[in-house]
Motif scaffolding. Structure first.
Motif, PDB file in Angstrom:
ATOM      1  N   VAL A  91       0.871  -1.170   0.000  1.00  0.00           N
ATOM      2  CA  VAL A  91       0.000   0.000   0.000  1.00  0.00           C
ATOM      3  C   VAL A  91       0.909   1.221   0.000  1.00  0.00           C
TER       4      VAL A  91
ATOM      5  N   ILE B 280      -0.536  -0.936  -4.602  1.00  0.00           N
ATOM      6  CA  ILE B 280      -1.807  -0.210  -4.602  1.00  0.00           C
ATOM      7  C   ILE B 280      -1.510   1.216  -4.153  1.00  0.00           C
TER       8      ILE B 280
ATOM      9  N   CYS C 296      -2.578   4.955  -2.966  1.00  0.00           N
ATOM     10  CA  CYS C 296      -3.729   5.578  -2.315  1.00  0.00           C
ATOM     11  C   CYS C 296      -3.333   6.958  -1.808  1.00  0.00           C
TER      12      CYS C 296
ATOM     13  N   ALA D   6      -7.333   0.550   0.866  1.00  0.00           N
ATOM     14  CA  ALA D   6      -6.249  -0.105   0.133  1.00  0.00           C
ATOM     15  C   ALA D   6      -5.786  -1.377   0.843  1.00  0.00           C
TER      16      ALA D   6
END
Length: 350
Positions: free
Chosen positions: A307, A323, A325, A335
């Protein structure tokens, strides 16, 4: 056969771990003699005094000098840069060489390397041409590129950027990321040994958090740190934080992490794990959270979901395990939830 002396400049735990396979290759070459110049956080007890790791590697250390100022505000960073240039000038005067090898984008790396041109010493640069739009490191990286004569890039996109900066194509080599070579040759610690050495959970899931200051937006650093803490607390899994770099506001960030973990027995801050320990933690963790380049470059080799918070790594190429975010607690939690899904985990498998 004439031997060429290669000075390898290392300023932190991070770059030394990446250098290791390169140093081994240089040492194995009959016409090359690598010599280390160590500075930056290597010599600072507050950052783990990692000069001991450099010494234990067995490679000769031509010079070492301290440069990091006591604080972490912009004036202190500027003073650290001045000390790095001064110390490097003396080191180069005492150690004539054929080439200086540098890596990455740290302010200490740039400042020390800037002492080389007056000596007519060619510079080779690893990991140039990359983009991290949310960090001042982006400027330092490109300045190192323009100072260098040889460019060893991780990807073709990075190589293309360097050629667009006017560098000769014949001197731009796509050599890949040395850290991935280091991963392939590192014997990882068992979960039991990882727990004993660093106090990580001996069993069960845990999160690995590596977050650094957003040096172009320190207000964002404060906001994202609070959001990160809130998301981790809501998640509830044991979490291992690694310490921030010696960037602007880095010491302040480490103090905030210390305060957060102090009364939470399932949370822990580990100052320095070394490459072997850090790789082992990535191999065992459920999810990595933060804004570190290690989440972009190395984590994919372990199939580790990442993340990535905010803009610090904006512009850097990434693998499907990442990911991205924003720096709000809800976005980070969302996330994390996505990273936990079987479909996403399957997409990140090695």
């Amino acid at each position: 056969m004439e031997t060429r002396k290669i000075l390898v400049l290392t300023t932190s735990r991070a770059d030394f771990g990446i250098y290791k396979p390169v140093l081994a290759a240089l040492a194995d070459h009959p016409a090359l003699e690598p010599m280390i110049i160590a500075t930056g956080t290597h010599l600072e007890p507050a950052f783990g005094e990692t000069i001991k790791e450099v010494e234990a590697s067995g490679y000769p250390i031509a010079a070492r000098f301290a440069c990091i100022a006591e604080g972490d505000n912009p004036v202190d960073i500027g003073l650290s840069m001045a000390r790095a240039t001064s110390g490097m000038a003396k080191a180069l005067n005492d150690n004539p060489a054929d080439l200086l090898l540098v890596l990455g984008d740290r302010f200490e790396m740039l400042a020390a390397a800037s002492a080389a041109p007056p000596f007519g010493l060619p510079i080779a640069h690893i990991h140039g041409g990359e983009e991290t739009e949310g960090a001042i490191d982006n400027v330092f990286r490109h300045m190192l590129t323009k100072m260098s004569h040889l460019h060893f890039c991780a990807t073709e996109l990075s190589a293309r950027r360097i050629r667009q900066m006017g560098e000769l194509s014949s001197r731009v080599i796509v050599s890949g990321a040395p850290a991935l070579d280091a991963i392939a040759t590192t014997e990882l610690l068992s979960r039991t040994d990882l727990a004993k050495q660093f106090g990580l959970p001996a069993e069960g899931p845990f999160l690995l958090a590596t977050y650094h200051p957003v040096t172009l937006d320190l207000k964002a650093t404060d906001q994202e740190t609070e959001a990160l803490f809130a998301a981790i607390e809501e998640d509830g899994r044991p979490t291992v934080f690694t310490a921030a770099n010696a960037d602007t506001a880095g010491r302040r960030l480490n103090e905030r992490i210390k305060e957060f973990v102090k009364n939470r027995p399932t949370m822990r801050l580990v100052g320095h794990m070394g490459a072997r320990g850090y790789f082992s933690a990535m191999a065992e963790a459920d999810i990595m959270i933060g804004n570190s380049s290690s989440g972009i470059l190395e984590a994919a080799s372990f199939g580790l979901p990442v993340v990535n918070i905010g803009d610090r790594q904006k512009g850097r190429e990434r693998s499907p395990n990442v990911i991205d975010c924003t720096g709000e607690a809800k976005a980070i939690t969302s996330a994390i939830t996505r990273a936990d899904t079987p479909a996403f985990r399957k997409s990140t498998s090695k």
